[in-house]
Structure formats: C-alpha cells, structure tokens
Motif scaffolding. Structure first.
Motif, PDB file in Angstrom:
ATOM      1  N   ALA A   1       0.815  -1.217   0.000  1.00 24.67           N
ATOM      2  CA  ALA A   1       0.000   0.000   0.000  1.00 24.67           C
ATOM      3  C   ALA A   1       0.851   1.271   0.000  1.00 24.67           C
ATOM      4  CB  ALA A   1      -0.940   0.008   1.195  1.00 24.67           C
ATOM      5  N   LEU A   2       0.320   2.286  -0.665  1.00 23.92           N
ATOM      6  CA  LEU A   2       0.968   3.589  -0.817  1.00 23.92           C
ATOM      7  C   LEU A   2       0.240   4.645   0.003  1.00 23.92           C
ATOM      8  CD1 LEU A   2       2.589   5.883  -2.396  1.00 23.92           C
ATOM      9  CD2 LEU A   2       0.694   5.807  -4.039  1.00 23.92           C
ATOM     10  N   LEU A   3       1.004   5.561   0.600  1.00 22.59           N
ATOM     11  CA  LEU A   3       0.454   6.765   1.197  1.00 22.59           C
ATOM     12  C   LEU A   3       1.044   7.966   0.456  1.00 22.59           C
ATOM     13  CD1 LEU A   3       0.585   6.000   5.033  1.00 22.59           C
ATOM     14  CD2 LEU A   3      -1.326   5.684   3.445  1.00 22.59           C
ATOM     15  N   LEU A   4       0.188   8.682  -0.255  1.00 21.20           N
ATOM     16  CA  LEU A   4       0.558   9.878  -1.008  1.00 21.20           C
ATOM     17  C   LEU A   4      -0.026  11.078  -0.288  1.00 21.20           C
ATOM     18  CD1 LEU A   4       1.347  11.618  -3.518  1.00 21.20           C
ATOM     19  CD2 LEU A   4      -0.727  10.756  -4.632  1.00 21.20           C
ATOM     20  N   GLY A   5       0.809  12.027   0.105  1.00 15.42           N
ATOM     21  CA  GLY A   5       0.344  13.101   0.958  1.00 15.42           C
ATOM     22  C   GLY A   5       0.261  14.458   0.296  1.00 15.42           C
ATOM     23  N   GLU A   6      -0.813  15.193   0.619  1.00 20.49           N
ATOM     24  CA  GLU A   6      -0.943  16.598   0.234  1.00 20.49           C
ATOM     25  C   GLU A   6      -0.349  17.429   1.379  1.00 20.49           C
ATOM     26  OE1 GLU A   6      -4.404  19.683  -1.285  1.00 20.49           O
ATOM     27  OE2 GLU A   6      -4.815  18.406   0.440  1.00 20.49           O
ATOM     28  N   VAL A   7       0.899  17.859   1.195  1.00 24.43           N
ATOM     29  CA  VAL A   7       1.621  18.592   2.234  1.00 24.43           C
ATOM     30  C   VAL A   7       2.166  19.867   1.599  1.00 24.43           C
ATOM     31  CG1 VAL A   7       3.414  18.473   4.012  1.00 24.43           C
ATOM     32  CG2 VAL A   7       2.290  16.361   3.235  1.00 24.43           C
ATOM     33  N   ASN A   8       1.380  20.913   1.630  1.00 26.00           N
ATOM     34  CA  ASN A   8       1.762  22.174   0.989  1.00 26.00           C
ATOM     35  C   ASN A   8       2.593  22.997   1.969  1.00 26.00           C
ATOM     36  OD1 ASN A   8       2.040  24.428  -0.588  1.00 26.00           O
ATOM     37  ND2 ASN A   8      -0.108  25.050  -0.473  1.00 26.00           N
ATOM     38  N   LEU A   9       3.857  22.602   2.102  1.00 27.42           N
ATOM     39  CA  LEU A   9       4.791  23.254   3.011  1.00 27.42           C
ATOM     40  C   LEU A   9       6.119  23.457   2.289  1.00 27.42           C
ATOM     41  CD1 LEU A   9       4.208  21.144   6.260  1.00 27.42           C
ATOM     42  CD2 LEU A   9       3.432  23.500   5.859  1.00 27.42           C
ATOM     43  N   PRO A  10       7.003  24.319   2.805  1.00 34.78           N
ATOM     44  CA  PRO A  10       8.354  24.406   2.247  1.00 34.78           C
ATOM     45  C   PRO A  10       9.034  23.041   2.282  1.00 34.78           C
ATOM     46  CG  PRO A  10       7.933  26.251   3.723  1.00 34.78           C
ATOM     47  CD  PRO A  10       6.773  25.307   3.873  1.00 34.78           C
ATOM     48  N   HIS A  11       9.981  22.839   1.369  1.00 36.10           N
ATOM     49  CA  HIS A  11      10.626  21.534   1.225  1.00 36.10           C
ATOM     50  C   HIS A  11      11.118  20.957   2.550  1.00 36.10           C
ATOM     51  CE1 HIS A  11      11.503  22.125  -3.338  1.00 36.10           C
ATOM     52  NE2 HIS A  11      10.473  21.336  -3.161  1.00 36.10           N
TER      53      HIS A  11
ATOM     54  N   GLN B   1       9.558  15.836   7.702  1.00 35.16           N
ATOM     55  CA  GLN B   1       9.059  15.119   8.877  1.00 35.16           C
ATOM     56  C   GLN B   1       7.920  14.164   8.534  1.00 35.16           C
ATOM     57  OE1 GLN B   1       6.624  17.222  11.787  1.00 35.16           O
ATOM     58  NE2 GLN B   1       6.426  18.978  10.375  1.00 35.16           N
ATOM     59  N   TRP B   2       7.266  14.397   7.381  1.00 34.68           N
ATOM     60  CA  TRP B   2       6.127  13.557   7.017  1.00 34.68           C
ATOM     61  C   TRP B   2       6.519  12.400   6.101  1.00 34.68           C
ATOM     62  CZ3 TRP B   2       2.281  14.685  10.087  1.00 34.68           C
ATOM     63  CH2 TRP B   2       2.128  15.991  10.540  1.00 34.68           C
ATOM     64  N   PHE B   3       7.747  12.385   5.627  1.00 33.62           N
ATOM     65  CA  PHE B   3       8.161  11.329   4.709  1.00 33.62           C
ATOM     66  C   PHE B   3       8.419  10.019   5.437  1.00 33.62           C
ATOM     67  CE2 PHE B   3       9.393  14.247   1.120  1.00 33.62           C
ATOM     68  CZ  PHE B   3       8.756  13.529   0.121  1.00 33.62           C
ATOM     69  N   SER B   4       8.287   8.931   4.678  1.00 40.04           N
ATOM     70  CA  SER B   4       8.642   7.614   5.167  1.00 40.04           C
ATOM     71  C   SER B   4      10.155   7.491   5.298  1.00 40.04           C
ATOM     72  CB  SER B   4       8.133   6.555   4.188  1.00 40.04           C
ATOM     73  OG  SER B   4       8.741   5.327   4.421  1.00 40.04           O
ATOM     74  N   ALA B   5      10.601   6.822   6.346  1.00 42.17           N
ATOM     75  CA  ALA B   5      12.039   6.610   6.527  1.00 42.17           C
ATOM     76  C   ALA B   5      12.554   5.448   5.679  1.00 42.17           C
ATOM     77  CB  ALA B   5      12.346   6.352   8.004  1.00 42.17           C
ATOM     78  N   ASP B   6      11.668   4.474   5.396  1.00 38.63           N
ATOM     79  CA  ASP B   6      12.128   3.308   4.643  1.00 38.63           C
ATOM     80  C   ASP B   6      11.224   2.992   3.457  1.00 38.63           C
ATOM     81  OD1 ASP B   6       9.865   2.311   5.814  1.00 38.63           O
ATOM     82  OD2 ASP B   6      10.894   0.848   7.078  1.00 38.63           O
ATOM     83  N   GLY B   7      10.217   3.844   3.211  1.00 37.31           N
ATOM     84  CA  GLY B   7       9.352   3.640   2.062  1.00 37.31           C
ATOM     85  C   GLY B   7       8.268   2.608   2.281  1.00 37.31           C
ATOM     86  N   LYS B   8       8.185   2.021   3.481  1.00 39.62           N
ATOM     87  CA  LYS B   8       7.219   0.949   3.670  1.00 39.62           C
ATOM     88  C   LYS B   8       6.332   1.135   4.889  1.00 39.62           C
ATOM     89  CE  LYS B   8       8.619  -3.254   3.003  1.00 39.62           C
ATOM     90  NZ  LYS B   8       9.395  -4.498   3.110  1.00 39.62           N
TER      91      LYS B   8
ATOM     92  N   ALA C   1       6.667   3.904   7.644  1.00 42.91           N
ATOM     93  CA  ALA C   1       6.781   5.036   8.573  1.00 42.91           C
ATOM     94  C   ALA C   1       6.515   6.364   7.887  1.00 42.91           C
ATOM     95  CB  ALA C   1       8.153   5.048   9.231  1.00 42.91           C
ATOM     96  N   GLY C   2       5.288   6.603   7.553  1.00 39.91           N
ATOM     97  CA  GLY C   2       4.946   7.891   6.974  1.00 39.91           C
ATOM     98  C   GLY C   2       4.575   7.799   5.513  1.00 39.91           C
ATOM     99  N   LEU C   3       4.754   8.913   4.810  1.00 35.03           N
ATOM    100  CA  LEU C   3       4.352   9.022   3.416  1.00 35.03           C
ATOM    101  C   LEU C   3       5.475   8.557   2.502  1.00 35.03           C
ATOM    102  CD1 LEU C   3       2.873  12.631   3.656  1.00 35.03           C
ATOM    103  CD2 LEU C   3       1.571  10.491   3.707  1.00 35.03           C
ATOM    104  N   GLN C   4       5.136   7.747   1.514  1.00 35.77           N
ATOM    105  CA  GLN C   4       6.121   7.399   0.493  1.00 35.77           C
ATOM    106  C   GLN C   4       6.258   8.507  -0.544  1.00 35.77           C
ATOM    107  OE1 GLN C   4       3.688   5.289   1.489  1.00 35.77           O
ATOM    108  NE2 GLN C   4       4.416   3.175   1.591  1.00 35.77           N
ATOM    109  N   LEU C   5       5.149   9.167  -0.851  1.00 43.19           N
ATOM    110  CA  LEU C   5       5.131  10.227  -1.861  1.00 43.19           C
ATOM    111  C   LEU C   5       4.512  11.489  -1.283  1.00 43.19           C
ATOM    112  CD1 LEU C   5       3.834   8.465  -5.123  1.00 43.19           C
ATOM    113  CD2 LEU C   5       6.125   9.334  -4.743  1.00 43.19           C
ATOM    114  N   GLN C   6       5.061  12.654  -1.685  1.00 42.32           N
ATOM    115  CA  GLN C   6       4.449  13.937  -1.382  1.00 42.32           C
ATOM    116  C   GLN C   6       4.482  14.808  -2.635  1.00 42.32           C
ATOM    117  OE1 GLN C   6       5.451  16.072   2.272  1.00 42.32           O
ATOM    118  NE2 GLN C   6       6.501  14.245   3.040  1.00 42.32           N
TER     119      GLN C   6
ATOM    120  N   TRP D   1       9.217  12.425  -4.732  1.00 50.11           N
ATOM    121  CA  TRP D   1       8.294  13.512  -5.025  1.00 50.11           C
ATOM    122  C   TRP D   1       7.247  13.090  -6.043  1.00 50.11           C
ATOM    123  CZ3 TRP D   1       8.858  17.195  -1.625  1.00 50.11           C
ATOM    124  CH2 TRP D   1      10.112  17.448  -1.084  1.00 50.11           C
ATOM    125  N   ALA D   2       6.054  13.641  -5.893  1.00 51.44           N
ATOM    126  CA  ALA D   2       5.010  13.535  -6.900  1.00 51.44           C
ATOM    127  C   ALA D   2       5.001  14.861  -7.664  1.00 51.44           C
ATOM    128  CB  ALA D   2       3.652  13.281  -6.250  1.00 51.44           C
ATOM    129  N   ASN D   3       5.307  14.798  -8.956  1.00 47.37           N
ATOM    130  CA  ASN D   3       5.386  15.999  -9.791  1.00 47.37           C
ATOM    131  C   ASN D   3       4.043  16.253 -10.466  1.00 47.37           C
ATOM    132  OD1 ASN D   3       8.268  16.207  -9.325  1.00 47.37           O
ATOM    133  ND2 ASN D   3       8.508  14.499 -10.763  1.00 47.37           N
TER     134      ASN D   3
END
Length: 559
Positions: A246-256, A261-268, A270-275, A312-314
């Motif tokens: 499963a994927l978590l794609l986040g809408e996080v409109n903040l400076p880079h 802090q919202w990103f996944s640490a290992d991609g599986k 702990a947090g968002l895989q994509l922002q 990143w999601a472009n």
C-alpha cells in the motif's frame, strides 16, 4: 548517488503514472446526468492505453454535497448516485487486470455537519461523541486563519445548542474531527482497513498538516502528548501490516524542509512514500510568467535529499485552484497578471481557477510543460482532461470551474451522458475548448495530438525506471529561458533541456563533456550525436531535448 530501490512488487508506486479523476464528472452509464462507477469501468481500457498505472479517485462516499464530496456523511460506504460497493470491487478488479492500481482520497480531517457523529456531538456536552470534535468555550486568542478566506470569517463557529465553539479549518459545515481522540483514531484505522480489504492499493491523504495537528494545537483535553508525525507513522505501520504494497501519497503544501518530517524513513512503514512538490510547481508558473527558468531551477536545487524509497510527486495542475501561496506577494502578482488577468479567474487571493491550455494560450507551451514534468525524478501526476488539453468553465463557481465533465466526443453531450444537460452536475466549457474542438475521439485518431504526446511521455517514463529514482543535477546555463538538468541513476544518465522562452525564438546551446568522447542519444527519435569536448545544438522555441548520456558517468559541464 541515490541507491537503487529494491526491485519488488511492494514498491510498485516508485515509477507509476498517476491519474486523478472525479467519478461524478467522468462517464455517466445510466443517463441520469451523474458520472458513475460503471461508467468509469467502461473507460479503464482508455486509461491503460494512455499509460496510466495508478488511478486516484476523488471522494466517492455519501455526502451532503456542499463541497464536491469532501463533506462526507459516511466514510464506510459509496454514494448511491455513483454505484455500490459491488461496483467498486468490480472496478478494482478490472483496473488490476489492465495493469492499473487504484488509490482513494482519505478525508478524515473533517466530516459533514450532517454526519451522525457530529449530529450526536453537538446534541449535548454529555454526548458520547462530544470529544470526537474540537470544542471550546471561546476561540483561542490567535486562531488559525480559514483555509478559504472570503467564505469564512473564522475557523471557530458557535453552536447555539450548547453555547460552545467548534473548530473547522475549512468551512463551518465541515467540523474538524479530534484526531488526537483514541476512538477517532480507531475509526480511522477501521476505515483504512475496509478499503484495503476491498482491494485499493493506497490513499491520497488530504490536507496532511491539518489532519494530524488539529486537536494538539488547540489545547483540547484529549490531545495529551499527541504528535501528528508520530501518529502518521503508526498509521503507516497499520497500513503496511494490512497490505504490504500500500501507498500513502500526501498533500503537504509546506516548504521543502518542513515536508521531511512527514516522509517515510524506509518507504514501507513510517509515513508518506510520496508527497506533492508544491514548491517546484509554484516556481514553474513564476518561470513561465517571466520566460525565465531560474525560479524553477532554484526550487529544484532546493529539493532536500530524501530517504532511498521516498520521492516527489510531480504535477502541473491539481483538482483545486492552482495555489500560489508560497510565492512572495510581488511574485504572486506577476503570475496573476500573466495567467489570471481578470478577477474572476482568481480564487481566495492565492490561486487561479483555470486550466493550463487557457492560461498559456499556445499548445507548444502546453506540450513543453508536460514534457518537463515527465523529465523530473519522481512520479508524474495527471488531472483528468489534461491529456487532451481541456479548458475550464469560468461561469461555474469556485474550484468547480476546472471540474467539468470529461470530453469524450465531438457532440453537444461530449459523450459524457445521454441526459439533458440541465440535469448534469456541471456544464461544459465552450468556445475553443468546447467538446467540438477538444475531445478524446478526435485526438486518438490524430498521431500529432496532445493525447498522443502525453501517451508517448508515459511510455518513455515507464520504459526508463531509472528516471523516477535518479539524482537531479541542475546545470547553470547562459540562456535564462532554458532549464537544463541531468538525471543520474546507476549506469544511466540523461540530459534534459527545456526552453521556457516566449515561443518566438530558438536558442543555440553549447554542450561541454569531460572524460573523453560522449554519445548523446535522443530519447524521442533515437538519433545520436557525439561530443568530443564541445558540441553546439539548437533548441526550438518551446522546444525540448531528452539526451541519454553514454557513458553514464560522463560529466556534463555548463551549457
């Protein structure tokens, strides 16, 4: 160099092509004027042909219908106007059979004021649902500003029945849930678990900073030691336990830097895989307004190093207003003057309610922008209708101007519905962007169409998985209108050149390569050229080149 990700099915999202749509305006199958799940199901083959590998569905839940489905009255069901749970499961099956995953909008920052939870919560201070929302005797001294200025004066509204105020970052009819409250957290897990069990492959999480901060930042008794980022990590672990892919794609409109802090640490787990990269998107429009690539180049250089399996999601244009809130006031005014010169084209003092083709006014520029998006490390995200260059209907209020029915055919109904248009959810654009001039059928028959160009970009992107995970090097250039960047992976590299000028002049560039002779292979026509020291090449007005570098470790200097 960015480590190459593990080649396994659970990282399918690493180089997917994403496509966002609203079921209600995509395809009507039963002639009632509303798009529906069965209608979408009939178009899955179309999306697969375009090159889409992940479908993102905007809210399809029962709703009070005052915010296009984002004011939800039941998180555990399907809006009966759109279909049934059985229809949804069939959609997931058909999509998977065509090589396509499906993710859904997760919107539990707030509910509709008509949701049974809130009806109960506001009935009495002793209600068992009272703490499911954020209540105070008086608003805090410095409340957060409303997300929709001009529509709400405050983020707190007094409820006369109990005399207390409730929090709503969005609209008064969308009260914020108290995410720090354990029973609410339990409902969130139940909701995620339901859709995962039915077969969705992940979630686009709406308004992440609001969703995971509300109660903690407003001093509610139930907040305690609540931490938003930690809660998101726990949810990531829950989702991974239920569905390892499963994927978590986040809408996080903040400076880079604040996005980290919202990103996944290992991609599986702990947090968002994509922002979404809101910062680069906004700087892209400043560059387009100035005919100067430097603002975008600076934003891309500013991208922080991500964990190996986060990215990143472009995107160029999402389903809301084109938000420009990270630009300085004078920069915002530049973009407004260039692309939204009339007040009615603007929204909330920060955004534009137009689609890209009407803003740019030149299909060459439109093709350039999407080519640039697909050339960047990360994942491309398309909004329905972008592939054919749909316009907007400014007579439709607010954000809905860009959420008009999909234009399939060149007739008055656009092939969307057999119902009279007076029964449709929204009208179609007219003039040069009406369905007689912009539609899928015509463009699929035309080998030179925008649809065919987007299809080609999708194919090139999917055929080059190294691009999604490449390390980005922005190269300084003498021509201010040109964005030049190198994408590098293990044993693979590509030089990308894009001319963001005024569309009247080609430019001549000088390539300098070290480490002996270098071969550049054009990704669009497979032609090649040899660089021994220096090479001059021309870039058309609104032109681009994708040049694969061989050997991949060759150094490309200032061009």
């Amino acid at each position: 160099m960015t480590p190459r990700p593990i080649e396994s099915a659970d990282l399918w999202w690493r180089n997917a092509v994403y496509y966002c749509l609203d079921i209600q305006v995509f395809q009507d199958s039963d002639g009632d004027g509303d798009g529906d799940i069965q209608g979408l199901n009939s178009r899955i083959r179309y999306l697969a042909d375009l090159g889409v590998t992940c479908l993102w569905l905007m809210p399809f839940f029962p709703t009070a219908d005052r915010d296009d489905g984002y004011d939800i009255t039941d998180f555990f069901a399907v809006d009966p106007r759109l279909g049934t749970l059985g229809d949804l499961v069939e959609l997931l099956r058909v999509a998977r059979a065509h090589g396509m995953r499906v993710i859904v909008d997760f919107v539990m920052n707030h509910t509709s004021a008509e949701h049974p939870w809130f009806v109960s919560s506001r009935s009495s201070k002793a209600s068992p649902h009272r703490d499911w929302y954020v209540w105070r005797d008086a608003p805090p001294p410095n409340p957060d500003p409303p997300v929709f200025p001009g529509e709400e004066d405050s983020t707190w509204t007094k409820d006369e029945r109990t005399g207390q105020y409730y929090l709503h970052h969005f609209r008064a009819h969308q009260p914020d849930l108290n995410i720090a409250h354990p029973p609410v957290q339990h409902q969130i897990e139940r909701n995620l678990g339901l859709w995962l069990q039915l077969g969705v492959s992940g979630f686009r999480i709406d308004a992440v900073p609001y969703l995971f901060s509300g109660a903690a930042s407003h001093g509610t008794e139930t907040a305690g030691d609540y931490g938003g980022a930690e809660h998101l990590r726990r949810l990531g672990e829950f989702v991974t336990m239920r569905h390892g892919e499963a994927l978590l794609l986040g809408e996080v409109n903040l400076p880079h830097e604040e996005q980290l802090q919202w990103f996944s640490a290992d991609g599986k787990s702990a947090g968002l895989q994509l922002q979404f990269d809101f910062v680069s998107m906004q700087q892209l429009f400043l560059s387009l307004a100035r005919k100067d690539a430097h603002p975008l180049a600076a934003a891309l250089r500013d991208r922080p190093q991500l964990p190996p399996t986060a990215q990143w999601a472009n995107f160029v244009r999402n389903h809301d207003e084109l938000t420009l809130d990270k630009l300085a006031p004078d920069e915002l005014e530049e973009v407004f003057e260039a692309f939204a010169p009339e007040e009615g084209m603007r929204l909330y003092g920060r955004g534009i309610r137009r689609r890209l083709p009407t803003m740019l006014g030149d299909e060459r520029a439109v093709r350039l922008v999407y080519t640039l998006m697909f050339s960047l490390p990360g994942c491309p995200v398309l909004f329905y209708g972008e592939e054919i260059g749909m316009g907007e209907a400014l007579e439709v209020e607010g954000r809905y101007a860009v959420r008009t029915p999909m234009q399939w055919e060149a007739d008055a109904s656009a092939g969307f519905s057999t119902a009279p248009q007076r029964r449709w959810t929204r009208p179609l654009p007219g003039g040069d962007f009406g369905p007689d001039r912009v539609n899928v059928a015509d463009q699929r028959r035309d080998p030179t169409s925008l649809w065919r160009h987007i299809q080609r970009l999708s194919t090139l992107y999917r055929d080059t998985p190294e691009l999604a995970w490449a390390q980005l090097e922005v190269i300084g250039v003498r021509q201010r209108a040109v964005l030049a960047h190198v994408c590098r992976g293990d044993d693979w590299a590509m030089l990308a050149l894009h001319n963001l000028g005024d569309g009247r002049e080609a430019v001549r560039l000088e390539i300098s390569a070290d480490d002996g002779p270098v071969t550049l292979i054009d990704r669009f026509d497979d032609s090649s050229m040899r660089v021994e020291g220096r090479l001059e090449l021309d870039l058309d007005a609104y032109g681009w080149r994708w040049l694969q570098i061989s050997p991949a470790d060759a150094t490309i200097r200032r061009v």
